[in-house]
Design an enzyme around this catalytic site. Structure first.
Site, PDB file in Angstrom:
ATOM      1  CE  LYS A   1      34.220  21.403   4.836  1.00 36.52           C
ATOM      2  NZ  LYS A   1      34.290  22.793   5.258  1.00 36.52           N
ATOM      3  CB  THR A   2      38.282  19.651   4.378  1.00 33.75           C
ATOM      4  OG1 THR A   2      39.286  20.616   4.064  1.00 33.75           O
ATOM      5  CG2 THR A   2      38.960  18.392   4.861  1.00 33.75           C
TER       6      THR A   2
ATOM      7  CG  ASP B   1      42.341  22.015   3.506  1.00 30.05           C
ATOM      8  OD1 ASP B   1      42.234  22.543   2.383  1.00 30.05           O
ATOM      9  OD2 ASP B   1      42.202  22.628   4.572  1.00 30.05           O
TER      10      ASP B   1
HETATM   11  P1  FBP Z   1      37.882  23.816   5.452  1.00 27.48           P
HETATM   12  O1  FBP Z   1      39.017  23.324   6.303  1.00 27.48           O
HETATM   13  O2  FBP Z   1      36.847  24.523   6.216  1.00 27.48           O
HETATM   14  O3  FBP Z   1      37.321  22.739   4.580  1.00 27.48           O
HETATM   15  O4  FBP Z   1      38.479  24.905   4.432  1.00 27.48           O
HETATM   16  C1  FBP Z   1      39.592  24.625   3.676  1.00 27.48           C
HETATM   17  C2  FBP Z   1      40.158  25.833   2.968  1.00 27.48           C
HETATM   18  O5  FBP Z   1      39.778  25.834   1.617  1.00 27.48           O
HETATM   19  C3  FBP Z   1      41.685  25.863   3.115  1.00 27.48           C
HETATM   20  O6  FBP Z   1      42.319  25.112   2.103  1.00 27.48           O
HETATM   21  C4  FBP Z   1      41.989  27.333   3.057  1.00 27.48           C
HETATM   22  O7  FBP Z   1      43.189  27.632   3.731  1.00 27.48           O
HETATM   23  C5  FBP Z   1      40.810  27.947   3.740  1.00 27.48           C
HETATM   24  O8  FBP Z   1      39.731  27.054   3.552  1.00 27.48           O
HETATM   25  C6  FBP Z   1      40.435  29.310   3.220  1.00 27.48           C
HETATM   26  O9  FBP Z   1      39.458  29.848   4.044  1.00 27.48           O
HETATM   27  P2  FBP Z   1      38.395  30.950   3.620  1.00 27.48           P
HETATM   28  O10 FBP Z   1      37.396  30.281   2.742  1.00 27.48           O
HETATM   29  O11 FBP Z   1      37.797  31.361   4.912  1.00 27.48           O
HETATM   30  O12 FBP Z   1      39.141  32.023   2.907  1.00 27.48           O
END
Ligand code: FBP
Length: 546
Positions: free
Chosen positions: A202-203, A205
């Site tokens: 999952k992500t 990114d």
């Molecule tokens: P994951 O790597 O946990 O999937 O999260 C990705 C993300 O959306 C990034 O793109 C972003 O930099 C970060 O989470 C933001 O984190 P938070 O939700 O803690 O503000």
């Protein structure tokens, strides 16, 4: 559920499509393929993962007769940031477990991995999960960024899994969370606990991918949403002809999101951090490149445009990294902190710091507008470090470009945007809905076959859903050893944008044209009830996957 929109009502009824190989679970048989090893650091990883290292890739085939299955107790947890499709992993897992044995039970740990440590969970029944079919967000059980790392946390997780008599635990997360899943799998095996741990990629990114993991879920939906918004801004810019829009896109270190959105929308410029690193570009060089584009367009009377900026850009600019580490060091000195606190105005504070910086860092610092300097000096995390990810790069670039253009008598009217959270929790695209539901099925089948330390995988995603290939991939084979906070650790390697990939080449081939001409593309909002070509479209970077 109250307040249900008409679209929500229709989507709740949508039955995700499964690939042919997962349609009849009763006759599914596993096939052990070749053993999978990490590409580097084999010895160190083998030492750390004695029980989960060097395992076979798992494929599936159909046997002639149905298999006798036992009822299973399985739990699921979300780890990290939201990504569309997460609820479908749970519904897919639930439905598959029930197909394998109707008395199987599914539990959900609350608020992420901390729920495992604190033993906070709910049983997920049909009544509960039916309201979450094809819905966005992670709100059914919540998520969190805690890790299970210390001996005490690992032991608590062991106690929880033992108390619940779990046959399986499914960790839905990114690279670090899946590393953590493998650590748990190893710990449980080492301590003879029967709980099998399976990871799901999952992500938004898009940086958890490799030979077998073609994409992480959530990337498709997020990039479709951002691209729709970018395209709307492009059309607005083209209509009003008065603003430059500097749009920062989420995505952490890697620029996969920026690249995909650029391929979908054809902006006038998109910065790719990996290229910045490769060309050793400084802030000044990036500023000049943007200023040149604006100057060229100004000659054609085009004083508007759209520029995409990846979230992690700062981390890829060497001089910035050096400046930040110098600032962290200087400001960690109690004496300096006191001196700064005793000064009244921001200008005085800035002057004081400037005297303490090296010549190179001073040059970089002097390029920054006061608002960013203030952020660097005052806005710090609990360890006293600069919060790099919160630096507003889009505003920083507007200021530096403005300054450069002023010297040429060109006025810049610019607006800044940051697209991130708006793309993480929407209804999943049909691709993500089907992909996630199928990933949930694969996780159930792996647990049913007593496999642990595996990641649920579906490949051949460019093809029709029917022809997707399901696999279980040993997580240890994706690992390498990296330094994190000064300590060497086994981690899944983050996939950055490769400059020799077909996706980047495609962008490179077209970007000059997009810079000058307004060759904007308008992908439009996500479609759910349209021709398959539209509703089941997949990321361009996935189509161009090498
Ligand atoms: P994951 O790597 O946990 O999937 O999260 C990705 C993300 O959306 C990034 O793109 C972003 O930099 C970060 O989470 C933001 O984190 P938070 O939700 O803690 O503000």
């Amino acid at each position: 559920m109250t307040n249900i929109s008409s679209l929500q009502k229709e989507l709740l009824k949508y039955n995700p499509t499964l690939p042919n190989c997962l349609k009849d679970l009763s006759k599914l048989k596993i096939v052990l393929k070749e053993k999978a090893y990490p590409k580097t650091d084999e010895k160190e990883i083998e030492k750390l993962f004695k029980n989960t290292y060097g395992k076979e890739i798992i494929e599936f085939t159909s046997s002639s007769s149905a298999k006798e299955n036992q009822a299973k107790k399985v739990a699921v947890v979300f780890s990290g940031g939201q990504a569309s499709g997460g609820h479908n992993v749970i519904t897919g897992l639930f439905d598959a477990l029930k197909k394998l044995h109707p008395s199987s039970k599914l539990f959900g740990f609350l608020k992420g991995p901390i729920g495992i440590v604190n033993s906070k969970y709910i049983e997920l029944t049909k009544e509960i999960i039916d309201d979450y079919r094809n819905m966005g967000g992670f709100d059914l059980i919540g998520s969190g960024r805690d890790k299970i790392e210390t001996d005490e946390q690992l032991n608590n997780a062991y106690e929880t899994a033992k108390k619940l008599n779990l046959d399986g635990l499914v960790v839905i997360g990114g690279d670090d969370s899946n590393t953590n899943a493998c650590v748990l799998a190893e710990y449980f095996k080492k301590h003879d606990l029967k709980t099998n741990v399976i990871g799901v990629p999952k992500t938004i990114d898009g940086d958890l991918k490799n030979e077998y993991i073609e994409t992480s879920f959530g990337f498709d939906t997020a990039t479709k949403i951002y691209s729709d918004l970018i395209a709307n801004i492009q059309r607005d810019a083209l209509s009003a002809k008065k603003y430059y829009h500097f749009i920062k896109l989420m995505g952490r270190s890697a620029s996969h999101i920026a690249l995909e959105c650029a391929l979908k929308t054809h902006p006038n410029m998109a910065i790719i951090s990996e290229e910045v690193l490769n060309k050793k570009m400084t802030l000044e060089m990036i500023t000049k490149e943007i200023a040149n584009l604006i100057e060229e367009r100004n000659k054609d009377n085009k004083n508007y445009g759209v520029i995409l900026i990846p979230e992690g850009l700062i981390e890829f600019i060497d001089e910035f990294k050096i400046l930040i580490s110098e600032l962290n060091k200087i400001l960690s000195d109690k004496k300096v902190e006191e001196e700064i606190n005793n000064l009244n105005s921001l200008n005085e504070k800035i002057k004081h710091i400037e005297q303490l910086l090296s010549k190179e860092s001073l040059n970089c610092f002097n390029l920054l507008p006061n608002s960013i300097k203030e952020q660097l000096l005052l806005d710090r995390d609990p360890h006293g470090n600069v919060k790099v990810s919160q630096i507003e790069t889009e505003k920083l670039l507007i200021e530096t470009v403005k300054k450069t253009l002023k010297e040429k008598n060109i006025k810049l009217n610019a607006l800044s945007h940051f697209f991130g959270y708006e793309g993480r929790s929407s209804f999943p695209s049909l691709f993500d809905a089907n992909y996630c539901y199928s990933l949930g099925h694969v996780a159930a089948v792996l647990i049913n076959n007593n496999l642990s330390g595996y990641m649920s995988s579906l490949s051949n995603l460019k093809d029709n859903t029917d022809n997707w290939i399901a696999r279980g991939i040993p997580i240890t084979s994706m690992m390498n050893i990296e330094k994190r906070h000064g300590i060497l650790k086994p981690v899944i390697k983050k996939a950055l944008v490769e400059l020799d990939s077909k996706a980047f080449k495609e962008f490179e081939k077209n970007r000059k044209k997009w810079a000058k001409n307004d060759d904007y593309a308008y992908p439009g909002p996500i479609q759910y009830f349209a021709d398959h070509e539209i509703s089941l479209s997949i990321p361009i970077s996935l189509i161009l996957r090498d």
